[in-house]
Design a protein around this motif. Structure first.
Motif, PDB file in Angstrom:
ATOM      1  N   SER A 190      22.125  35.273  15.723  1.00  0.00           N
ATOM      2  CA  SER A 190      20.976  34.375  15.575  1.00  0.00           C
ATOM      3  C   SER A 190      20.424  34.327  14.153  1.00  0.00           C
ATOM      4  N   PRO A 191      20.368  35.444  13.381  1.00  0.00           N
ATOM      5  CA  PRO A 191      19.894  35.323  11.989  1.00  0.00           C
ATOM      6  C   PRO A 191      20.775  34.396  11.148  1.00  0.00           C
ATOM      7  N   GLU A 192      22.084  34.480  11.350  1.00  0.00           N
ATOM      8  CA  GLU A 192      23.007  33.609  10.616  1.00  0.00           C
ATOM      9  C   GLU A 192      22.800  32.150  11.003  1.00  0.00           C
ATOM     10  N   PHE A 193      22.650  31.902  12.301  1.00  0.00           N
ATOM     11  CA  PHE A 193      22.423  30.537  12.777  1.00  0.00           C
ATOM     12  C   PHE A 193      21.098  29.999  12.239  1.00  0.00           C
ATOM     13  N   LEU A 194      20.059  30.853  12.257  1.00  0.00           N
ATOM     14  CA  LEU A 194      18.747  30.435  11.763  1.00  0.00           C
ATOM     15  C   LEU A 194      18.830  30.030  10.296  1.00  0.00           C
ATOM     16  N   GLN A 195      19.566  30.788   9.497  1.00  0.00           N
ATOM     17  CA  GLN A 195      19.724  30.463   8.085  1.00  0.00           C
ATOM     18  C   GLN A 195      20.432  29.126   7.906  1.00  0.00           C
ATOM     19  N   LYS A 196      21.436  28.869   8.726  1.00  0.00           N
ATOM     20  CA  LYS A 196      22.153  27.590   8.629  1.00  0.00           C
ATOM     21  C   LYS A 196      21.235  26.420   8.964  1.00  0.00           C
TER      22      LYS A 196
END
Length: 254
Positions: A190-196
């Motif tokens: 989720s942190p990676e997705f949020l950054q995207k």
């Protein structure tokens, strides 16, 4: 305002130095400029004894909300909620539906003014209208959303006629008129997705995310698909089919 700008810069560029600066700034405010939930007005070698006005609390709520949106750390959202509750209790005037500039707990004045028109710095009432709408949506608090709707609706004609003096109100009106999409991200990435998502310009989208389970209304009951990080795109709490990539979710937002 600086914290919000730094949080937005972190989202846009993904450079952690912006987030670190925002967190240092918030740490100074909380440790030096606040006592027992009260915000104090200014600092020069030492903190002033003057309690903050509505604008100080309104921008603090916005800063807390921005940090939550940047980090997904629910502590910031909890602090935003608590401060918003305090502002509604101590500043809100039920007689006309707007907020006083000074707290009911502050030194008594002959008259308590209200700040309505936006200037170089947005009016404290317009910032609170946005806070109530955003937090009301994130926390599924219909009472706060109704307060926000009431504040904006009374000014709608003036907003349309004199947008230069009510530009922040106009942003709030646009969000209400168009409606916001709600994105829920659950799973280990989720942190990676949020950054995207943050790299995209999504002014009519509110994003909430968690690696595991969460008690937040939008995230409740949201499960991963085959243990893969999953995205739910929702409108008025009605969600489309869950997807497992940011690209698919972006297509659902179009």
């Amino acid at each position: 305002m600086t914290i919000r700008g730094l949080a937005d810069a972190y989202g846009a560029f993904g450079d952690k130095k912006f987030l670190d600066a925002a967190l240092r700034c918030m740490s100074f405010i909380e440790n030096i400029m606040m006592t027992d939930g009260k915000v104090f007005r200014s600092y020069k070698n030492k903190r002033s004894t003057t309690e903050g006005f509505l604008e100080d609390y309104a921008f603090m709520i916005q800063a807390y909300t921005s940090l939550y949106q940047a980090t997904a750390d629910e502590l910031w959202l909890t602090k935003a909620k608590q401060m918003c509750e305090s502002v509604v209790t101590n500043f809100y005037d039920e007689s006309d539906g707007y907020f006083h500039y000074t707290s009911s707990e502050a030194e008594k004045l002959i008259a308590r003014k209200k700040e309505i028109y936006d200037n170089v710095i947005p009016a404290s009432n317009s910032v609170m209208a946005l806070n109530l709408f955003v937090l009301g949506t994130m926390l599924d608090n219909d009472e706060w959303k109704e307060l926000s709707f009431g504040m904006v609706s009374k000014l709608q004609k003036t907003i349309e006629q004199e947008p230069g003096y009510l530009s922040n109100w106009g942003i709030c009106l646009a969000l209400m008129t168009k409606g916001v999409s709600e994105v829920a991200i659950v799973g280990p990435r989720s942190p990676e997705f949020l950054q995207k998502f943050s790299l995209q310009f999504l002014p009519f989208t509110l994003i909430q995310s968690t690696k595991e389970k969460s008690a937040l209304p939008l995230l409740q009951g949201k499960e991963t698909i085959n243990n893969a990080t999953t995205v739910y795109v929702c409108f008025d709490r009605t969600c489309k089919l869950p997807v497992t990539s940011v690209e698919e979710a972006m297509n659902q937002l179009k």
